[in-house]
Design an enzyme around this catalytic site. Structure first.
Site, PDB file in Angstrom:
ATOM      1  N   GLY A  74      -0.555  -3.028  -0.437  1.00 14.74           N
ATOM      2  CA  GLY A  74       0.068  -3.446   1.012  1.00 14.74           C
ATOM      3  C   GLY A  74      -0.593  -4.367   1.448  1.00 14.74           C
ATOM      4  N   THR A  75      -2.248  -4.226   1.547  1.00 14.48           N
ATOM      5  CA  THR A  75      -3.623  -5.063   2.308  1.00 14.48           C
ATOM      6  C   THR A  75      -3.366  -5.715   1.030  1.00 14.48           C
ATOM      7  OG1 THR A  75      -3.694  -3.470   3.891  1.00 14.48           O
ATOM      8  CG2 THR A  75      -5.304  -4.972   3.395  1.00 14.48           C
ATOM      9  N   ASN A 155       6.092  -1.131  11.010  1.00 14.81           N
ATOM     10  CA  ASN A 155       5.752  -0.184  11.261  1.00 14.81           C
ATOM     11  C   ASN A 155       5.276   1.072  12.309  1.00 14.81           C
ATOM     12  OD1 ASN A 155       3.349  -1.603  10.596  1.00 14.81           O
ATOM     13  ND2 ASN A 155       2.241  -0.317  10.858  1.00 14.81           N
ATOM     14  N   GLN A 183       7.155  -1.701   5.260  1.00 18.09           N
ATOM     15  CA  GLN A 183       8.603  -0.554   5.779  1.00 18.09           C
ATOM     16  C   GLN A 183      10.045  -0.415   4.732  1.00 18.09           C
ATOM     17  OE1 GLN A 183       6.726   2.331   7.013  1.00 18.09           O
ATOM     18  NE2 GLN A 183       5.175   1.780   7.295  1.00 18.09           N
ATOM     19  N   HIS A 205       2.950   4.194  -2.021  1.00 17.19           N
ATOM     20  CA  HIS A 205       2.606   5.408  -0.605  1.00 17.19           C
ATOM     21  C   HIS A 205       3.593   5.822  -0.406  1.00 17.19           C
ATOM     22  CE1 HIS A 205      -0.676   3.872   2.551  1.00 17.19           C
ATOM     23  NE2 HIS A 205      -0.242   2.910   1.634  1.00 17.19           N
ATOM     24  N   CYS A 331      -8.612  10.009  18.404  1.00 21.39           N
ATOM     25  CA  CYS A 331      -8.216  10.950  19.379  1.00 21.39           C
ATOM     26  C   CYS A 331     -10.265  11.609  18.852  1.00 21.39           C
ATOM     27  CB  CYS A 331      -7.453  11.875  19.770  1.00 21.39           C
ATOM     28  SG  CYS A 331      -6.362  11.686  18.101  1.00 21.39           S
TER      29      CYS A 331
HETATM   30  C1  PLP Z   1       4.478  -2.951   7.588  1.00 25.20           C
HETATM   31  C2  PLP Z   1       2.887  -2.608   6.495  1.00 25.20           C
HETATM   32  N1  PLP Z   1       2.294  -4.236   6.411  1.00 25.20           N
HETATM   33  C3  PLP Z   1       1.286  -3.974   5.440  1.00 25.20           C
HETATM   34  C4  PLP Z   1       0.576  -2.292   5.276  1.00 25.20           C
HETATM   35  C5  PLP Z   1      -0.487  -1.972   4.392  1.00 25.20           C
HETATM   36  O1  PLP Z   1      -0.453  -1.104   3.003  1.00 25.20           O
HETATM   37  P1  PLP Z   1      -1.692  -0.844   2.248  1.00 25.20           P
HETATM   38  O2  PLP Z   1      -1.999   0.387   3.246  1.00 25.20           O
HETATM   39  O3  PLP Z   1      -0.658  -0.492   1.178  1.00 25.20           O
HETATM   40  O4  PLP Z   1      -2.576  -0.954   1.957  1.00 25.20           O
HETATM   41  C6  PLP Z   1       1.394  -1.014   5.931  1.00 25.20           C
HETATM   42  C7  PLP Z   1       0.108   0.190   5.632  1.00 25.20           C
HETATM   43  O5  PLP Z   1       0.304   0.721   6.284  1.00 25.20           O
HETATM   44  C8  PLP Z   1       2.329  -1.727   6.979  1.00 25.20           C
HETATM   45  O6  PLP Z   1       2.780  -0.088   6.923  1.00 25.20           O
END
Ligand code: PLP
Length: 378
Positions: A74-75, A155, A183, A205, A331
């Site tokens: 995603g990132t 998310n 998501q 994932h 935490c």
């Molecule tokens: C809405 C959303 N965008 C982007 C990401 C990033 O994805 P990745 O973990 O595959 O880099 C996430 C992951 O938590 C997410 O929930």
């Protein structure tokens, strides 16, 4: 630690790998280990695995195979779509919100500082919803080429965007649309037909596929250059030897998630509804965040505990009792980071926020254990 007794309710963060997905991946970790760019048989086998996965994925999400670019997740996909839109598609204006994932927010902030583009953040109401009229007004700004970056589902609070409505507005004003679908792909049978978006994102994932792999869907109408130099892989878009077993696992996970969509989503929605009712009945001091059941993900629930003391006890005791939910704070280091999403929509609210997110593997009895544990300690 006995892993079997743990209750995992943080599926929006990541999910366990499905054994069938692992089985599909294993041959590409063992026998078909070749480099897909090699022309001899080992290489061709690996290449075939990738191209079969690409066709399968494209068919499942309603696009053409050449619109799928496999990435590391995603990132990377979000970063790529934003930087390329600014640097190559000449976007000088980004419309987004302050409750996007940090992959979007930080990339947008970087472009604002380094490339001096204009950024417009849409206003949000207390539930975290945008105003579609404001979006249209901003799309009309003169002398701009605009990229709209809005997530399909948030998310943290689960709010769903009216993706079709945004798509129509974006097309009407000749802008680009990056929709963070991390998501929702794998959780809804979305079809990316009729130029629904310019860019969409998948991270398997989140639906029992492997980590470290994903795809960026780039609409055919977008003239997209290479964004990682150094090889002709991914049709010259992303150089580097491909994550073959990850790509094969991605396709298998997506196939399984969408083939079972009806039964998985019905079960998960039942869990969400049950959990909500139980929490509401037993702990009247909780506040629920987001749109909850209206235009909201069936996979998660977000609530706040107003009393800091109760919240700290809750985090500690859930962890001690092997129940994993997201507390939106670091935490373990003792420092509470909090949620940028809730901070944005409820700035004066001082409580602590929790996210419970479900998968088809969760059961009602796990929700009962969660409630019993909460009752014991609060
Ligand atoms: C809405 C959303 N965008 C982007 C990401 C990033 O994805 P990745 O973990 O595959 O880099 C996430 C992951 O938590 C997410 O929930």
């Amino acid at each position: 630690m006995n892993t079997t007794s743990r209750i995992y309710l943080d599926n929006a963060a990541t999910t366990p790998l499905d054994p069938e997905v692992l089985d599909a991946m294993l041959p590409y970790l063992k026998d078909h280990f070749g480099n897909p760019s090699s022309i001899y048989s080992y290489g061709r086998e690996a290449k075939m695995g990738i191209e079969k996965a690409r066709k399968q994925v494209a068919q499942l999400v309603g696009c053409t195979p050449n619109e799928i670019v496999f990435t590391s997740g995603g990132t990377e996909s979000i970063n790529t779509a934003i930087y390329t839109s600014v640097n190559y598609l000449n976007c000088n204006h980004i419309i987004t919100t302050k409750i996007e994932h940090h992959a979007t927010l930080h990339s947008v902030q970087y472009c604002e500082q380094k490339e001096h583009i204009k950024v417009s953040y849409l206003h949000l109401n207390e539930l975290g919803q945008i105003n579609y009229d404001e979006l249209e007004t901003l799309l009309k700004l003169p002398n701009t080429k605009t990229l709209v970056c809005l997530m399909h589902a948030n998310n943290e609070i689960g709010n769903l965007l009216k993706i079709k409505k945004v798509s129509e507005l974006v097309q009407a004003y000749n802008a680009y649309f990056l929709c963070d679908t991390v998501q929702t792909i794998g959780h809804y049978p979305i079809q990316f037909t009729d130029h629904l978006v310019d860019f969409a994102i998948c991270a398997p994932h989140k639906f029992h596929g492997p980590k470290g792999v994903g795809f960026l869907l780039v609409n055919n109408r977008v003239n997209f250059p290479a964004f990682i130099q150094g090889g002709a892989q991914e049709r010259n878009h992303r150089g580097g030897t491909e994550n073959v077993y990850g790509i094969v696992g991605l396709a298998k996970a997506l196939e399984k998630a969408l083939n079972n969509y009806e039964s998985y989503s019905a079960h998960v929605l039942e869990l969400k509804t049950y959990c909500y009712q139980e929490l509401k009945q037993n702990f009247e001091f909780l506040h629920f965040n987001g749109t909850l059941f209206e235009n909201n993900l069936y996979t998660l629930l977000n609530f706040s505990v107003p009393d800091e003391h109760k919240a700290e006890l809750l985090i500690y005791n859930l962890d001690m009792n092997q129940i994993c939910i997201s507390s939106g704070s670091a935490c373990s280091s003792g420092s509470s980071i909090g949620s940028h999403v809730i901070a944005e929509i409820k700035p004066s609210y001082k409580g602590h926020h929790f996210r419970i997110s479900f998968s088809h593997l969760n059961t009602k009895s796990e929700i009962d254990s969660l409630i019993t544990t909460l009752k014991k300690f609060i």
